[in-house]
Design a protein around this motif. Sequence first.
Motif, PDB file in Angstrom:
ATOM      1  N   LEU A 253     -17.551 -12.820 -59.447  1.00  0.00           N
ATOM      2  CA  LEU A 253     -16.849 -14.019 -59.660  1.00  0.00           C
ATOM      3  C   LEU A 253     -16.797 -14.645 -61.166  1.00  0.00           C
ATOM      4  O   LEU A 253     -15.842 -14.925 -61.916  1.00  0.00           O
ATOM      5  CB  LEU A 253     -17.399 -15.327 -58.685  1.00  0.00           C
ATOM      6  N   ASN A 254     -18.043 -14.405 -61.485  1.00  0.00           N
ATOM      7  CA  ASN A 254     -18.348 -14.908 -63.077  1.00  0.00           C
ATOM      8  C   ASN A 254     -17.470 -14.088 -63.835  1.00  0.00           C
ATOM      9  O   ASN A 254     -16.885 -14.632 -64.827  1.00  0.00           O
ATOM     10  CB  ASN A 254     -19.707 -14.812 -63.288  1.00  0.00           C
ATOM     11  N   THR A 255     -17.377 -12.863 -63.676  1.00  0.00           N
ATOM     12  CA  THR A 255     -16.549 -11.824 -64.450  1.00  0.00           C
ATOM     13  C   THR A 255     -15.150 -12.380 -64.413  1.00  0.00           C
ATOM     14  O   THR A 255     -14.387 -12.461 -65.561  1.00  0.00           O
ATOM     15  CB  THR A 255     -16.607 -10.484 -63.963  1.00  0.00           C
ATOM     16  N   THR A 256     -14.512 -12.621 -63.233  1.00  0.00           N
ATOM     17  CA  THR A 256     -13.315 -13.244 -63.135  1.00  0.00           C
ATOM     18  C   THR A 256     -12.833 -14.528 -63.988  1.00  0.00           C
ATOM     19  O   THR A 256     -12.133 -14.256 -64.530  1.00  0.00           O
ATOM     20  CB  THR A 256     -12.868 -13.264 -61.631  1.00  0.00           C
ATOM     21  N   PHE A 257     -13.908 -15.347 -63.905  1.00  0.00           N
ATOM     22  CA  PHE A 257     -13.957 -16.326 -64.593  1.00  0.00           C
ATOM     23  C   PHE A 257     -13.943 -16.262 -65.895  1.00  0.00           C
ATOM     24  O   PHE A 257     -13.164 -16.902 -66.729  1.00  0.00           O
ATOM     25  CB  PHE A 257     -15.245 -17.399 -64.251  1.00  0.00           C
ATOM     26  N   TYR A 258     -14.626 -15.441 -66.396  1.00  0.00           N
ATOM     27  CA  TYR A 258     -14.791 -15.093 -67.817  1.00  0.00           C
ATOM     28  C   TYR A 258     -13.549 -14.410 -68.305  1.00  0.00           C
ATOM     29  O   TYR A 258     -12.920 -14.938 -69.317  1.00  0.00           O
ATOM     30  CB  TYR A 258     -15.871 -13.953 -68.057  1.00  0.00           C
ATOM     31  N   GLU A 259     -12.956 -13.604 -67.442  1.00  0.00           N
ATOM     32  CA  GLU A 259     -11.573 -12.943 -67.865  1.00  0.00           C
ATOM     33  C   GLU A 259     -10.579 -13.805 -67.983  1.00  0.00           C
ATOM     34  O   GLU A 259      -9.604 -13.800 -69.049  1.00  0.00           O
ATOM     35  CB  GLU A 259     -11.224 -11.844 -66.944  1.00  0.00           C
ATOM     36  N   GLU A 260     -10.564 -14.726 -66.847  1.00  0.00           N
ATOM     37  CA  GLU A 260      -9.412 -15.551 -67.137  1.00  0.00           C
ATOM     38  C   GLU A 260      -9.506 -16.427 -68.336  1.00  0.00           C
ATOM     39  O   GLU A 260      -8.493 -17.031 -68.883  1.00  0.00           O
ATOM     40  CB  GLU A 260      -9.364 -16.644 -65.854  1.00  0.00           C
ATOM     41  N   ASN A 261     -10.879 -16.897 -68.636  1.00  0.00           N
ATOM     42  CA  ASN A 261     -10.791 -18.004 -69.636  1.00  0.00           C
ATOM     43  C   ASN A 261     -10.812 -17.046 -70.839  1.00  0.00           C
ATOM     44  O   ASN A 261     -10.090 -17.748 -71.947  1.00  0.00           O
ATOM     45  CB  ASN A 261     -12.321 -18.158 -69.708  1.00  0.00           C
ATOM     46  N   VAL A 262     -11.027 -15.713 -71.172  1.00  0.00           N
ATOM     47  CA  VAL A 262     -10.577 -14.993 -72.163  1.00  0.00           C
ATOM     48  C   VAL A 262      -9.108 -15.212 -72.498  1.00  0.00           C
ATOM     49  O   VAL A 262      -8.610 -15.400 -73.579  1.00  0.00           O
ATOM     50  CB  VAL A 262     -10.985 -13.621 -72.362  1.00  0.00           C
ATOM     51  N   LYS A 263      -8.238 -15.053 -71.356  1.00  0.00           N
ATOM     52  CA  LYS A 263      -6.873 -15.096 -71.166  1.00  0.00           C
ATOM     53  C   LYS A 263      -6.312 -16.437 -72.005  1.00  0.00           C
ATOM     54  O   LYS A 263      -5.292 -16.466 -72.817  1.00  0.00           O
ATOM     55  CB  LYS A 263      -6.217 -14.651 -69.959  1.00  0.00           C
ATOM     56  N   LEU A 264      -7.063 -17.287 -71.310  1.00  0.00           N
ATOM     57  CA  LEU A 264      -6.800 -18.784 -71.776  1.00  0.00           C
ATOM     58  C   LEU A 264      -6.762 -18.999 -73.305  1.00  0.00           C
ATOM     59  O   LEU A 264      -6.270 -19.516 -73.943  1.00  0.00           O
ATOM     60  CB  LEU A 264      -7.503 -19.838 -71.035  1.00  0.00           C
ATOM     61  N   ALA A 265      -8.141 -18.349 -73.787  1.00  0.00           N
ATOM     62  CA  ALA A 265      -8.497 -18.539 -75.250  1.00  0.00           C
ATOM     63  C   ALA A 265      -7.388 -17.896 -75.940  1.00  0.00           C
ATOM     64  O   ALA A 265      -6.977 -18.375 -76.962  1.00  0.00           O
ATOM     65  CB  ALA A 265      -9.793 -17.640 -75.417  1.00  0.00           C
ATOM     66  N   ARG A 266      -6.786 -16.627 -75.537  1.00  0.00           N
ATOM     67  CA  ARG A 266      -5.824 -16.044 -76.234  1.00  0.00           C
ATOM     68  C   ARG A 266      -4.347 -16.600 -76.415  1.00  0.00           C
ATOM     69  O   ARG A 266      -3.903 -16.926 -77.541  1.00  0.00           O
ATOM     70  CB  ARG A 266      -5.590 -14.482 -75.395  1.00  0.00           C
ATOM     71  N   ILE A 267      -4.333 -17.304 -75.146  1.00  0.00           N
ATOM     72  CA  ILE A 267      -2.728 -17.999 -75.202  1.00  0.00           C
ATOM     73  C   ILE A 267      -3.067 -19.242 -76.373  1.00  0.00           C
ATOM     74  O   ILE A 267      -2.496 -19.685 -76.912  1.00  0.00           O
ATOM     75  CB  ILE A 267      -2.767 -18.804 -74.005  1.00  0.00           C
ATOM     76  N   ARG A 268      -4.384 -20.213 -76.152  1.00  0.00           N
ATOM     77  CA  ARG A 268      -4.616 -21.022 -76.949  1.00  0.00           C
ATOM     78  C   ARG A 268      -4.708 -20.776 -78.557  1.00  0.00           C
ATOM     79  O   ARG A 268      -3.969 -21.288 -79.481  1.00  0.00           O
ATOM     80  CB  ARG A 268      -5.892 -21.720 -76.693  1.00  0.00           C
ATOM     81  N   ALA A 269      -5.182 -19.631 -78.757  1.00  0.00           N
ATOM     82  CA  ALA A 269      -5.346 -19.213 -80.018  1.00  0.00           C
ATOM     83  C   ALA A 269      -3.716 -18.802 -80.563  1.00  0.00           C
ATOM     84  O   ALA A 269      -3.409 -19.429 -81.878  1.00  0.00           O
ATOM     85  CB  ALA A 269      -5.961 -17.579 -80.365  1.00  0.00           C
ATOM     86  N   MET A 270      -2.753 -18.279 -79.883  1.00  0.00           N
ATOM     87  CA  MET A 270      -1.459 -18.268 -80.446  1.00  0.00           C
ATOM     88  C   MET A 270      -0.729 -19.558 -80.591  1.00  0.00           C
ATOM     89  O   MET A 270      -0.080 -19.734 -81.501  1.00  0.00           O
ATOM     90  CB  MET A 270      -0.609 -17.413 -79.073  1.00  0.00           C
TER      91      MET A 270
END
Length: 640
Positions: A253-270
């Motif tokens: 679950l933690n990994t999924t949460f981490y991965e979703e957060n990374v995707k979010l961070a990528r969108i925010r960075a863009m």
Amino acid sequence: MSQSSSSTPTSGPRLASVSDRERRKILWGYFKRYRGLFAAGAIFLLLTNGLALAIPQQLGDAVQLMRDSVGASAEQLAETRQQVIRAAMIIIALAIGAGIARVYSRTTIFNAGRHIEFDLRNELYTHLARLTPSFFGSMPTGDITSRVTNDVTYVRLLFAIAFLHIVNAIVAYTIGIQRMVALDLGLTLWCLAPLPLLLLGMRSIIRALFEQTKRVQAELSNMSSRVQENLSGVDVIKAYTLQDREIDDYSELNTTFYEENVKLARIRAMLNAMIVLIANVGTLVVLVVGAQRVIAGTMELGTFVEFNGYVVALAFPTIALGWVFAVWHRGLAAFERICEVSNYEPDVADPGDLAEKLPTAEEHTALGHIEFDQVNFAYDGSPVLKDISLSIPAGSTVAIVGKTGSGKSTLVKLLARLYDPTSGQIRVDGVPLPQAPLRELRSEIGFVPQEPFLFSMTIGQNIRFGLDALQFDESLTRRAPTAPLIERLGSGTDGSISQQDRIDQAVKIAALDGDLEAFDKGLDTLVGERGVTLSGGQKQRTTIARALLTDPRILILDDALASVDTQTERRILDQLKELMHGRTSILITHRFNALSRVDCIFVLDQGELVEQGTHDALVEKGGLYAEMYARQKLREQLES
Ligand SMILES: Nc1ncnc2c1ncn2[C@@H]1O[C@H](COP(=O)(O)OP(=O)(O)OP(=O)(O)O)[C@@H](O)[C@H]1O
């Protein structure tokens, strides 16, 4: 008479989907509540920008003075120096003024956000307290907790951060662009030209940001639910040596949460990159186009510096908008999740002001006459109680028996209006349940559930819990203790009984007195979370004492003596019979020994009432009760 209810419990939460328009309307309502603070904040923002955007003009004038002083006489140079120093002093004063106004703008707007957070949390919690078991049975506690805590915080930021930076950007752009246009319309248009294109490009990123934010929040709720559930069931997990599997599951679950957060961070960075581009494109244009004009002599150096000052001053409000997009979408996603809960209507409606009061003790010698009239009930469409009609006279002690899963607990839950029947009617002292005020009805029922629940406080506080509720609600305190209770305790000179006497008596009847003597701190003994430091029997007896203390019209013991020995059970039942004289007691039990002295036994089989009568009559009848009784006796003989 048959009454139908549209409310049938369902297995999944019937979360109300709220349209965007409705959500905006509700958000607007909160905003309006603190519009005074927001308006004050906006005025401070106007002041901040008015002062801050006066600086480029002073700077431009100073630079122009210096530029004009090239080759001037010593006297003129001294004059210029004085004027530049004056400009510097004005710039310092403007910066200090803008700084002070900025502090006030932020504290005022953040304060409004905190007020909204406070109201929202209280209102949500109050709403949760009104909801029925069907809701809590279908939404994980961790998810609910996450909505009341994290999501409410995100909504606060939506109000505070979004308002601050949007208004700030509007004010800064209005003042800044107005001054830029006054200086050079052409150059201003050059600076603004790339903006529509960039904003168009941002649209798809913003949409992705919203969707991704929702996914991250849902994952966070999943994790909270898992932690909450695993901590509650830690003993079971250990007993089955499932720690490692649970650790693996949590890690997944933690990994999924981490991965979703990374995707979010990528969108925010863009998004941030786009915003920074927008913010700096103006500086680039000023440098390229403006510098050429200065070189060509069509623009003064001072004007160039002033113009550039405005462009630089507008960069921060533009960059902050990037943050606003993130906060805005996270806040909206959070508010959507909050609305799903706050718009969930309780299955059981409180008649409120239209309510018919239950008859008082003065009107009746005995209280608690219960009637079930052709009652049907289904959980999520699957029938559990079928056409139940029964009458329990006030003041009697009855038992409900039946095989496991036959619907006994459900029957008494309907009486406490934790659910409403699918059809049929239940009446207490002649009043149909939907017409009685919910709080009054529930305060008249002492309900000891199958699984005792204790709060992590002292035994005394747990026992006083029901009484505290009565005292908290003034409309319920008028209830005087019944004659049997006064008889047993004796009344004070003013006819009243002290709270301590009532507690002592309840403790004695629930056969908890012996246990309390063994505890060093007696009633002040802390019980740990959910009462982990007490035995099953002690927990059950504490909840019985809690129910007795409220002096209920109807006492329901749902298998509440299963964890106490037969001797203690007999002692408790004897004392209860005496105390509940003139009131009604309902006993759900799997032990038939206790039933020889009850007034009537109702036998349920697969949701149907198949037999009723006294113990002796039912044994003699030779039906289901007699069969279950014989089987239990045989088992006892084999075990002894
Ligand atoms: N919240 C619920 N949602 C869906 N089904 C439920 C719910 N609570 C109980 N049931 C189902 O309703 C039926 C009756 O349950 P109930 O708890 O009333 O039986 P019971 O006679 O009290 O059983 P026991 O003697 O084991 O306590 C069972 O089949 C049970 O699975």
